[in-house]
Design a protein around this motif. Structure first.
Motif, short mmCIF file in Angstrom:
data_model
loop_
_atom_site.label_atom_id
_atom_site.label_comp_id
_atom_site.label_asym_id
_atom_site.label_seq_id
_atom_site.Cartn_x
_atom_site.Cartn_y
_atom_site.Cartn_z
N LEU A 100 -14.99 -4.00 1.12
CA LEU A 100 -14.75 -2.67 1.69
C LEU A 100 -14.50 -2.74 3.19
CD1 LEU A 100 -14.60 0.39 1.06
CD2 LEU A 100 -16.99 0.51 1.79
N GLU A 101 -15.35 -3.50 3.90
CA GLU A 101 -15.16 -3.66 5.34
C GLU A 101 -13.78 -4.22 5.64
OE1 GLU A 101 -16.60 -4.04 9.51
OE2 GLU A 101 -17.38 -2.95 7.79
N ALA A 102 -13.36 -5.23 4.88
CA ALA A 102 -12.04 -5.83 5.09
C ALA A 102 -10.93 -4.81 4.87
CB ALA A 102 -11.86 -7.03 4.16
N ALA A 103 -11.07 -3.98 3.84
CA ALA A 103 -10.07 -2.96 3.56
C ALA A 103 -9.95 -1.98 4.73
CB ALA A 103 -10.41 -2.22 2.27
N MET A 104 -11.10 -1.56 5.27
CA MET A 104 -11.09 -0.60 6.36
C MET A 104 -10.52 -1.21 7.65
SD MET A 104 -12.14 2.22 5.12
CE MET A 104 -12.76 2.66 3.49
N ILE A 105 -10.88 -2.45 7.94
CA ILE A 105 -10.34 -3.09 9.14
C ILE A 105 -8.85 -3.29 9.02
CG2 ILE A 105 -10.38 -5.20 10.52
CD1 ILE A 105 -12.79 -3.33 10.93
N ASP A 106 -8.39 -3.68 7.85
CA ASP A 106 -6.94 -3.82 7.65
C ASP A 106 -6.24 -2.49 7.88
OD1 ASP A 106 -7.04 -6.51 7.18
OD2 ASP A 106 -6.70 -6.39 5.01
N LYS A 107 -6.87 -1.41 7.44
CA LYS A 107 -6.27 -0.09 7.65
C LYS A 107 -6.18 0.23 9.14
CE LYS A 107 -6.51 4.77 6.29
NZ LYS A 107 -7.18 5.78 5.45
N VAL A 108 -7.24 -0.04 9.87
CA VAL A 108 -7.24 0.21 11.32
C VAL A 108 -6.15 -0.61 12.01
CG1 VAL A 108 -8.56 -0.12 13.46
CG2 VAL A 108 -9.68 0.82 11.44
N LEU A 109 -5.97 -1.84 11.58
CA LEU A 109 -5.00 -2.74 12.20
C LEU A 109 -3.58 -2.52 11.70
CD1 LEU A 109 -7.07 -6.07 12.16
CD2 LEU A 109 -6.71 -4.51 14.09
N GLY A 110 -3.43 -1.64 10.74
CA GLY A 110 -2.11 -1.38 10.19
C GLY A 110 -1.60 -2.50 9.30
N VAL A 111 -2.50 -3.25 8.72
CA VAL A 111 -2.10 -4.35 7.85
C VAL A 111 -1.78 -3.80 6.46
CG1 VAL A 111 -2.85 -6.48 6.71
CG2 VAL A 111 -3.50 -6.02 9.09
N GLU A 112 -0.58 -4.06 6.01
CA GLU A 112 -0.17 -3.65 4.67
C GLU A 112 -0.10 -4.90 3.80
OE1 GLU A 112 0.37 -0.72 3.39
OE2 GLU A 112 0.21 0.52 5.19
N VAL A 113 -0.95 -4.96 2.82
CA VAL A 113 -0.97 -6.13 1.94
C VAL A 113 0.09 -5.96 0.85
CG1 VAL A 113 -2.37 -7.53 0.39
CG2 VAL A 113 -3.43 -6.41 2.37
N PRO A 114 1.05 -6.87 0.76
CA PRO A 114 2.06 -6.77 -0.30
C PRO A 114 1.40 -6.76 -1.67
CG PRO A 114 2.66 -8.46 1.31
CD PRO A 114 1.25 -8.05 1.61
N GLU A 115 1.93 -5.99 -2.58
CA GLU A 115 1.32 -5.86 -3.90
C GLU A 115 1.13 -7.21 -4.56
OE1 GLU A 115 1.81 -3.22 -7.99
OE2 GLU A 115 3.10 -2.84 -6.26
N ALA A 116 2.09 -8.11 -4.37
CA ALA A 116 2.01 -9.42 -5.01
C ALA A 116 0.90 -10.29 -4.42
CB ALA A 116 3.35 -10.14 -4.88
N LYS A 117 0.38 -9.91 -3.24
CA LYS A 117 -0.65 -10.71 -2.56
C LYS A 117 -2.04 -10.07 -2.62
CE LYS A 117 2.36 -13.72 -0.87
NZ LYS A 117 2.36 -15.14 -1.27
N ARG A 118 -2.16 -8.96 -3.32
CA ARG A 118 -3.44 -8.23 -3.31
C ARG A 118 -4.60 -9.04 -3.88
NH1 ARG A 118 -1.69 -1.96 -4.75
NH2 ARG A 118 -0.69 -1.56 -2.74
N GLY A 119 -4.29 -9.95 -4.76
CA GLY A 119 -5.35 -10.77 -5.32
C GLY A 119 -5.97 -11.70 -4.31
N MET A 120 -5.32 -11.89 -3.16
CA MET A 120 -5.81 -12.81 -2.15
C MET A 120 -6.82 -12.18 -1.20
SD MET A 120 -2.21 -14.69 -1.12
CE MET A 120 -3.02 -15.74 0.09
N VAL A 121 -6.79 -10.86 -1.05
CA VAL A 121 -7.58 -10.22 0.00
C VAL A 121 -8.98 -9.79 -0.44
CG1 VAL A 121 -5.56 -9.45 1.29
CG2 VAL A 121 -6.56 -7.95 -0.44
#
Length: 204
Positions: A100-121
């Motif tokens: 959850l923390e990683a998801a929120m930080i990525d949102k703050v940083l504007g990081v968009e995880v490609p759908e094909a890479k979501r399993g990595m995050v």
């Protein structure tokens, strides 16, 4: 017994403050300025991060770890999980501190995880992480069931923090859970202490 708490009231130190107020044991507060960190803190934690606690020489950093440690170190407060509560206690505290923390930080940083890479995050998509959090807080009155534990200090702090800053939508489920937690006297004491420190710093 010595218990020293390194913190800044505008940080995740507020989580540890709440937990310290819940256990009800005396502690010494060392306020940390972002630009001039005390040598004692750097000796204890080379990253100079807050919150950090030192309990009889034992150093604990990371807010989730502090909550879990204090619950075990001070069993009279009854904030550690019982045997039947241990699985959800660990599951949701680690979920909140990790994916959850990683998801929120990525949102703050504007990081968009490609759908094909979501399993990595580790959190899949942002929406999945939020829905999973809602699942966690809606199953029972508290994270482990009908009893407040240290997991609620950490998860509840995250819900409060993320909704306050607009990272998490104010779903009814989240706000009911948060309101329940904010009625606790220890939460109110901790918030009053840190809010007063912020107001005092603003007047300097």
């Amino acid at each position: 017994m010595t218990l020293t708490f390194y913190t800044n009231p505008m940080s995740r130190g507020r989580i540890a403050r709440w937990m310290l107020e819940e256990i009800g044991e005396p502690y010494d507060t060392m306020l940390v300025d972002w630009t001039q960190k005390p040598a004692a803190l750097l000796d204890a934690n080379p990253l100079g991060k807050v919150p950090t606690i030192v309990h009889d020489g034992a150093v604990v950093s990371e807010a989730a770890a502090i909550c879990a440690y204090l619950a075990e170190a001070f069993p009279a407060a009854a904030l550690a999980p019982r045997a039947e509560e241990r699985a959800p206690y660990l599951r949701w505290m680690f979920f909140t501190a990790g994916p959850l923390e990683a998801a929120m930080i990525d949102k703050v940083l504007g990081v968009e995880v490609p759908e094909a890479k979501r399993g990595m995050v580790g959190y899949g998509g942002f929406g999945q992480a939020v829905d999973t959090l809602e699942y966690a807080v809606s199953a029972h009155s508290y994270i482990t069931g009908d009893r407040f534990t240290a997991a609620d200090v950490y998860v509840g702090s995250a819900v409060g923090w993320f909704t306050q800053f607009g990272l998490l939508e104010k779903r009814e489920t989240f706000m009911r859970y948060l309101d329940r937690l904010q009625q606790r006297p220890a939460y109110q004491r901790a918030a009053a202490i840190d809010d007063a420190l912020i107001a005092e710093a603003a007047q300097r």
